[in-house]
Design a protein around this motif. Structure first.
Motif, PDB file in Angstrom:
ATOM      1  N   ILE A 171       0.935  -1.246  -0.174  1.00 32.34           N
ATOM      2  CA  ILE A 171      -0.273   0.027  -0.043  1.00 32.34           C
ATOM      3  C   ILE A 171       0.983   1.135   0.089  1.00 32.34           C
ATOM      4  N   CYS A 172       0.578   2.263  -0.944  1.00 34.89           N
ATOM      5  CA  CYS A 172       1.509   3.498  -1.160  1.00 34.89           C
ATOM      6  C   CYS A 172       0.920   4.231   0.361  1.00 34.89           C
ATOM      7  N   ARG A 173       2.117   4.764   1.013  1.00 37.49           N
ATOM      8  CA  ARG A 173       1.949   5.439   2.082  1.00 37.49           C
ATOM      9  C   ARG A 173       2.668   7.048   2.089  1.00 37.49           C
ATOM     10  N   ALA A 174       3.005   7.372   0.736  1.00 37.71           N
ATOM     11  CA  ALA A 174       3.684   8.684   0.404  1.00 37.71           C
ATOM     12  C   ALA A 174       2.418   9.685   0.427  1.00 37.71           C
ATOM     13  N   GLU A 175       2.882  10.881   0.401  1.00 41.67           N
ATOM     14  CA  GLU A 175       1.937  12.036   0.474  1.00 41.67           C
ATOM     15  C   GLU A 175       0.684  12.084  -0.215  1.00 41.67           C
ATOM     16  N   ALA A 176       0.939  11.959  -1.591  1.00 40.38           N
ATOM     17  CA  ALA A 176      -0.257  12.102  -2.608  1.00 40.38           C
ATOM     18  C   ALA A 176      -1.298  11.045  -2.118  1.00 40.38           C
ATOM     19  N   CYS A 177      -0.919  10.096  -1.824  1.00 43.92           N
ATOM     20  CA  CYS A 177      -2.046   8.966  -1.469  1.00 43.92           C
ATOM     21  C   CYS A 177      -2.402   9.267  -0.052  1.00 43.92           C
ATOM     22  N   GLN A 178      -1.559   9.653   0.862  1.00 43.33           N
ATOM     23  CA  GLN A 178      -2.101   9.813   1.892  1.00 43.33           C
ATOM     24  C   GLN A 178      -3.343  11.089   2.161  1.00 43.33           C
ATOM     25  N   LEU A 187       1.930   6.927  -9.643  1.00 41.87           N
ATOM     26  CA  LEU A 187       0.491   7.418 -10.256  1.00 41.87           C
ATOM     27  C   LEU A 187      -0.226   8.132  -9.249  1.00 41.87           C
ATOM     28  N   CYS A 188       0.646   9.174  -8.655  1.00 40.46           N
ATOM     29  CA  CYS A 188      -0.038   9.919  -7.758  1.00 40.46           C
ATOM     30  C   CYS A 188      -1.453  10.597  -7.829  1.00 40.46           C
ATOM     31  N   ALA A 189      -1.761  10.931  -9.030  1.00 46.87           N
ATOM     32  CA  ALA A 189      -2.954  11.472  -9.370  1.00 46.87           C
ATOM     33  C   ALA A 189      -4.362  10.709  -9.154  1.00 46.87           C
TER      34      ALA A 189
HETATM   35  S1  FES Z   1       2.225   9.163  -3.614  1.00 49.85           S
HETATM   36 FE1  FES Z   1       0.962   7.184  -4.066  1.00 49.85          FE
HETATM   37  S2  FES Z   1       1.557   7.020  -6.009  1.00 49.85           S
HETATM   38 FE2  FES Z   1       2.625   8.566  -5.540  1.00 49.85          FE
END
Ligand code: FES
Length: 159
Positions: free
Chosen positions: A81-88, A126-128
């Protein structure tokens, strides 16, 4: 759990032989071993240290520093699971909590039945379209909690 796990030693030896001559060979070797056998076995550490003429502690330090490297074999299926900023910002933390609760394990752990390993990942590019995750390497975008449940259900009992 520190018990040694079986692994294909020939595959590990092959990766080391192919990559030990590279500049900065440590990371390419570790990536190659994880790709080949699913994790970096403790028994691979002295093999890497010998090939690169570094200490075992140095190899172990690199493995421990990068959470990407598993020190135990993963479950049958791997959920990242993506836990980086945009997905957060679009709900990945709620999704992460839901996943932990549904699977009954935390990040970097495997379910008791050995079916699923849950891992964090930091941006899938795929942040968007978040929240995003991969299931056995396959990318899924805009994953709601109900979509996650469907994905999980589809994987249960499959190999
Ligand atoms: S922050 Fe989740 S895909 Fe880039």
């Amino acid at each position: 759990m520190n018990r040694q796990q079986p692994f294909d030693i020939g595959a590990v030896q092959q990766v080391i032989a192919e990559r030990s001559g590279l500049q900065g060979a440590m990371l390419p070797i570790l990536h190659g071993i994880q790709e080949a056998v699913g994790f970096v076995p403790a028994d691979a550490v002295p093999m890497i240290a010998d090939a690169l003429n570094v200490s075992r502690a140095e190899v172990h330090g690199v493995i421990s520093f990068y959470h990407h490297f598993r020190q135990q074999p993963p479950g049958r299926h791997v959920v990242q699971i993506c836990r980086a900023e945009a997905c957060q910002s679009v709900g990945s933390e709620a999704l992460a909590k839901h996943a932990e609760s549904l699977l009954g394990c935390q990040f970097h752990e495997t379910t008791k039945d050995g079916q699923f390993t849950l891992e964090p990942v930091y941006c899938l590019g795929l942040c968007a379209c978040g929240p995003n995750l991969t299931f056995d390497g396959e990318l899924h975008a805009r994953v709601s909690t109900s979509k996650f449940e469907q994905l999980l259900q589809a994987k249960r009992g499959t190999s």
